[in-house]
Design a protein around this motif. Structure first.
Motif, PDB file in Angstrom:
ATOM      1  N   GLN A  98       0.824  -1.210   0.000  1.00 31.95           N
ATOM      2  CA  GLN A  98       0.000   0.000   0.000  1.00 31.95           C
ATOM      3  C   GLN A  98       0.864   1.268   0.000  1.00 31.95           C
ATOM      4  OE1 GLN A  98      -3.426   0.515  -0.298  1.00 31.95           O
ATOM      5  NE2 GLN A  98      -3.243  -1.606  -0.966  1.00 31.95           N
ATOM      6  N   LEU A  99       1.955   1.251   0.757  1.00 28.49           N
ATOM      7  CA  LEU A  99       2.861   2.405   0.760  1.00 28.49           C
ATOM      8  C   LEU A  99       3.482   2.607  -0.615  1.00 28.49           C
ATOM      9  CD1 LEU A  99       4.524   1.890   4.239  1.00 28.49           C
ATOM     10  CD2 LEU A  99       3.043   3.791   3.573  1.00 28.49           C
ATOM     11  N   ALA A 100       3.890   1.523  -1.270  1.00 28.27           N
ATOM     12  CA  ALA A 100       4.460   1.632  -2.611  1.00 28.27           C
ATOM     13  C   ALA A 100       3.424   2.144  -3.603  1.00 28.27           C
ATOM     14  CB  ALA A 100       5.009   0.273  -3.060  1.00 28.27           C
ATOM     15  N   LEU A 101       2.195   1.638  -3.494  1.00 32.46           N
ATOM     16  CA  LEU A 101       1.119   2.035  -4.394  1.00 32.46           C
ATOM     17  C   LEU A 101       0.773   3.519  -4.241  1.00 32.46           C
ATOM     18  CD1 LEU A 101      -1.011   0.946  -6.438  1.00 32.46           C
ATOM     19  CD2 LEU A 101      -2.518   0.600  -4.478  1.00 32.46           C
ATOM     20  N   ASN A 102       0.856   4.020  -3.010  1.00 31.96           N
ATOM     21  CA  ASN A 102       0.450   5.401  -2.719  1.00 31.96           C
ATOM     22  C   ASN A 102       1.630   6.348  -2.516  1.00 31.96           C
ATOM     23  OD1 ASN A 102      -2.546   5.148  -2.516  1.00 31.96           O
ATOM     24  ND2 ASN A 102      -1.936   3.571  -1.067  1.00 31.96           N
ATOM     25  N   LYS A 103       2.824   5.948  -2.919  1.00 26.85           N
ATOM     26  CA  LYS A 103       4.033   6.741  -2.659  1.00 26.85           C
ATOM     27  C   LYS A 103       3.925   8.174  -3.178  1.00 26.85           C
ATOM     28  CE  LYS A 103       9.000   6.834  -3.431  1.00 26.85           C
ATOM     29  NZ  LYS A 103      10.149   6.143  -4.026  1.00 26.85           N
ATOM     30  N   GLU A 104       3.504   8.339  -4.418  1.00 32.96           N
ATOM     31  CA  GLU A 104       3.422   9.683  -4.995  1.00 32.96           C
ATOM     32  C   GLU A 104       2.449  10.572  -4.222  1.00 32.96           C
ATOM     33  OE1 GLU A 104       2.880   9.820  -9.236  1.00 32.96           O
ATOM     34  OE2 GLU A 104       4.325   8.196  -9.524  1.00 32.96           O
ATOM     35  N   GLN A 105       1.282  10.024  -3.868  1.00 29.09           N
ATOM     36  CA  GLN A 105       0.290  10.793  -3.118  1.00 29.09           C
ATOM     37  C   GLN A 105       0.815  11.144  -1.730  1.00 29.09           C
ATOM     38  OE1 GLN A 105      -2.570  12.192  -4.060  1.00 29.09           O
ATOM     39  NE2 GLN A 105      -2.756  13.064  -2.026  1.00 29.09           N
ATOM     40  N   LEU A 106       1.508  10.216  -1.094  1.00 29.82           N
ATOM     41  CA  LEU A 106       2.075  10.483   0.232  1.00 29.82           C
ATOM     42  C   LEU A 106       3.111  11.596   0.179  1.00 29.82           C
ATOM     43  CD1 LEU A 106       2.474   6.800   1.449  1.00 29.82           C
ATOM     44  CD2 LEU A 106       0.912   8.513   2.405  1.00 29.82           C
ATOM     45  N   VAL A 107       3.970  11.561  -0.835  1.00 25.06           N
ATOM     46  CA  VAL A 107       4.991  12.607  -0.986  1.00 25.06           C
ATOM     47  C   VAL A 107       4.327  13.959  -1.239  1.00 25.06           C
ATOM     48  CG1 VAL A 107       6.872  13.427  -2.462  1.00 25.06           C
ATOM     49  CG2 VAL A 107       6.817  11.036  -1.719  1.00 25.06           C
ATOM     50  N   ALA A 108       3.325  13.985  -2.118  1.00 25.07           N
ATOM     51  CA  ALA A 108       2.627  15.237  -2.430  1.00 25.07           C
ATOM     52  C   ALA A 108       1.906  15.782  -1.200  1.00 25.07           C
ATOM     53  CB  ALA A 108       1.641  15.030  -3.578  1.00 25.07           C
ATOM     54  N   SER A 109       1.200  14.916  -0.478  1.00 24.18           N
ATOM     55  CA  SER A 109       0.478  15.359   0.718  1.00 24.18           C
ATOM     56  C   SER A 109       1.434  15.848   1.788  1.00 24.18           C
ATOM     57  CB  SER A 109      -0.373  14.212   1.277  1.00 24.18           C
ATOM     58  OG  SER A 109      -1.365  13.843   0.365  1.00 24.18           O
ATOM     59  N   GLY A 110       2.540  15.132   1.974  1.00 20.66           N
ATOM     60  CA  GLY A 110       3.533  15.541   2.960  1.00 20.66           C
ATOM     61  C   GLY A 110       4.139  16.882   2.624  1.00 20.66           C
ATOM     62  N   SER A 111       4.442  17.100   1.358  1.00 19.08           N
ATOM     63  CA  SER A 111       5.015  18.378   0.931  1.00 19.08           C
ATOM     64  C   SER A 111       4.024  19.521   1.136  1.00 19.08           C
ATOM     65  CB  SER A 111       5.423  18.309  -0.546  1.00 19.08           C
ATOM     66  OG  SER A 111       6.454  17.380  -0.724  1.00 19.08           O
ATOM     67  N   GLU A 112       2.768  19.264   0.804  1.00 18.93           N
ATOM     68  CA  GLU A 112       1.726  20.288   0.977  1.00 18.93           C
ATOM     69  C   GLU A 112       1.558  20.630   2.462  1.00 18.93           C
ATOM     70  OE1 GLU A 112      -3.084  20.805   0.322  1.00 18.93           O
ATOM     71  OE2 GLU A 112      -2.000  19.327  -0.883  1.00 18.93           O
ATOM     72  N   TRP A 113       1.512  19.602   3.309  1.00 14.91           N
ATOM     73  CA  TRP A 113       1.356  19.825   4.750  1.00 14.91           C
ATOM     74  C   TRP A 113       2.544  20.601   5.292  1.00 14.91           C
ATOM     75  CZ3 TRP A 113       4.236  18.700   9.027  1.00 14.91           C
ATOM     76  CH2 TRP A 113       3.602  18.889  10.259  1.00 14.91           C
ATOM     77  N   LEU A 114       3.764  20.231   4.896  1.00 10.62           N
ATOM     78  CA  LEU A 114       4.959  20.911   5.377  1.00 10.62           C
ATOM     79  C   LEU A 114       4.964  22.369   4.946  1.00 10.62           C
ATOM     80  CD1 LEU A 114       7.644  20.832   6.851  1.00 10.62           C
ATOM     81  CD2 LEU A 114       8.713  20.022   4.733  1.00 10.62           C
ATOM     82  N   SER A 115       4.555  22.647   3.732  1.00 15.21           N
ATOM     83  CA  SER A 115       4.496  24.015   3.240  1.00 15.21           C
ATOM     84  C   SER A 115       3.514  24.854   4.068  1.00 15.21           C
ATOM     85  CB  SER A 115       4.080  24.020   1.768  1.00 15.21           C
ATOM     86  OG  SER A 115       3.930  25.334   1.298  1.00 15.21           O
ATOM     87  N   LYS A 116       2.332  24.305   4.342  1.00 19.23           N
ATOM     88  CA  LYS A 116       1.341  25.023   5.155  1.00 19.23           C
ATOM     89  C   LYS A 116       1.845  25.226   6.586  1.00 19.23           C
ATOM     90  CE  LYS A 116      -2.706  23.633   2.535  1.00 19.23           C
ATOM     91  NZ  LYS A 116      -3.962  22.892   2.525  1.00 19.23           N
ATOM     92  N   PHE A 117       2.528  24.224   7.123  1.00 22.53           N
ATOM     93  CA  PHE A 117       3.071  24.330   8.476  1.00 22.53           C
ATOM     94  C   PHE A 117       4.149  25.411   8.532  1.00 22.53           C
ATOM     95  CE2 PHE A 117       5.914  22.868  11.927  1.00 22.53           C
ATOM     96  CZ  PHE A 117       5.011  22.930  12.972  1.00 22.53           C
ATOM     97  N   GLN A 118       5.017  25.457   7.533  1.00 23.27           N
ATOM     98  CA  GLN A 118       6.068  26.481   7.498  1.00 23.27           C
ATOM     99  C   GLN A 118       5.470  27.885   7.379  1.00 23.27           C
ATOM    100  OE1 GLN A 118       8.374  24.762   4.295  1.00 23.27           O
ATOM    101  NE2 GLN A 118       9.925  23.990   5.733  1.00 23.27           N
ATOM    102  N   GLU A 119       4.390  28.031   6.623  1.00 23.25           N
ATOM    103  CA  GLU A 119       3.701  29.320   6.533  1.00 23.25           C
ATOM    104  C   GLU A 119       3.144  29.729   7.898  1.00 23.25           C
ATOM    105  OE1 GLU A 119       0.683  29.367   3.491  1.00 23.25           O
ATOM    106  OE2 GLU A 119       2.074  28.547   2.001  1.00 23.25           O
ATOM    107  N   ALA A 120       2.543  28.771   8.595  1.00 20.24           N
ATOM    108  CA  ALA A 120       1.999  29.061   9.922  1.00 20.24           C
ATOM    109  C   ALA A 120       3.113  29.447  10.886  1.00 20.24           C
ATOM    110  CB  ALA A 120       1.222  27.852  10.451  1.00 20.24           C
ATOM    111  N   LEU A 121       4.244  28.773  10.820  1.00 16.36           N
ATOM    112  CA  LEU A 121       5.372  29.122  11.680  1.00 16.36           C
ATOM    113  C   LEU A 121       5.896  30.523  11.379  1.00 16.36           C
ATOM    114  CD1 LEU A 121       7.537  25.890  11.988  1.00 16.36           C
ATOM    115  CD2 LEU A 121       6.235  27.033  13.779  1.00 16.36           C
ATOM    116  N   ALA A 122       5.910  30.898  10.122  1.00 11.66           N
ATOM    117  CA  ALA A 122       6.356  32.244   9.748  1.00 11.66           C
ATOM    118  C   ALA A 122       5.441  33.294  10.370  1.00 11.66           C
ATOM    119  CB  ALA A 122       6.391  32.391   8.231  1.00 11.66           C
ATOM    120  N   ASP A 123       4.130  33.003  10.411  1.00 11.55           N
ATOM    121  CA  ASP A 123       3.189  33.919  11.051  1.00 11.55           C
ATOM    122  C   ASP A 123       3.443  34.012  12.546  1.00 11.55           C
ATOM    123  OD1 ASP A 123       1.970  34.420   8.629  1.00 11.55           O
ATOM    124  OD2 ASP A 123       0.322  33.017   8.964  1.00 11.55           O
ATOM    125  N   VAL A 124       3.795  32.891  13.156  1.00  8.66           N
ATOM    126  CA  VAL A 124       4.050  32.857  14.598  1.00  8.66           C
ATOM    127  C   VAL A 124       5.272  33.705  14.949  1.00  8.66           C
ATOM    128  CG1 VAL A 124       4.777  31.347  16.505  1.00  8.66           C
ATOM    129  CG2 VAL A 124       2.935  30.644  14.980  1.00  8.66           C
TER     130      VAL A 124
END
Length: 121
Positions: free
Chosen positions: A78-104
């Motif tokens: 399942q991890l191999a099958l969903n690797k691309e989606q996991l990478v994309a979701s992780g990158s999106e989450w990290l980007s939003k988190f970094q934006e929130a930290l910049a506001d803090v």
């Protein structure tokens, strides 16, 4: 399978209302044996006064070793099958988190205040 045999029906899953949902962050211990294997799963890692890691056991999982092997294979597939989606979701989450930290960073401690003892654990 002959032409007369119907394909097997997929299983039906029914979740009991008493079945717990348990959050875990990792495996603290694993004992592989036959016919069963045992895993201690932890949900929180802290350090004591001496700096020793303390893992808080969330649950102990005992299951047939054959089921452990099948679970591992299904997880990896399942991890191999969903690797691309996991990478994309992780990158999106990290980007939003970094934006929130910049506001803090723009908020000073004087504006927010300091934590009080009432929130100390």
């Amino acid at each position: 399978m002959s032409d007369m045999e119907a394909p097997p029906k997929p299983p039906v899953f029914r979740r009991s209302t008493s079945a717990p949902s348990i959050y875990v962050e990792g495996i603290s211990q694993m004992m592989v044996g036959f016919p069963n294997s045992r895993m201690l799963l932890h949900s929180l890692v802290t350090k004591d006064a001496e700096g020793t890691e303390v893992r808080h056991v969330a649950c102990e999982l005992v299951m047939p070793t054959s089921a452990v092997l099948e679970t591992a294979k299904v997880l990896l597939a399942q991890l191999a099958l969903n690797k691309e989606q996991l990478v994309a979701s992780g990158s999106e989450w990290l980007s939003k988190f970094q934006e929130a930290l910049a506001d803090v960073e723009s908020v000073s401690n004087e504006e927010v205040g300091t934590p009080t003892d009432q929130y100390a654990s």
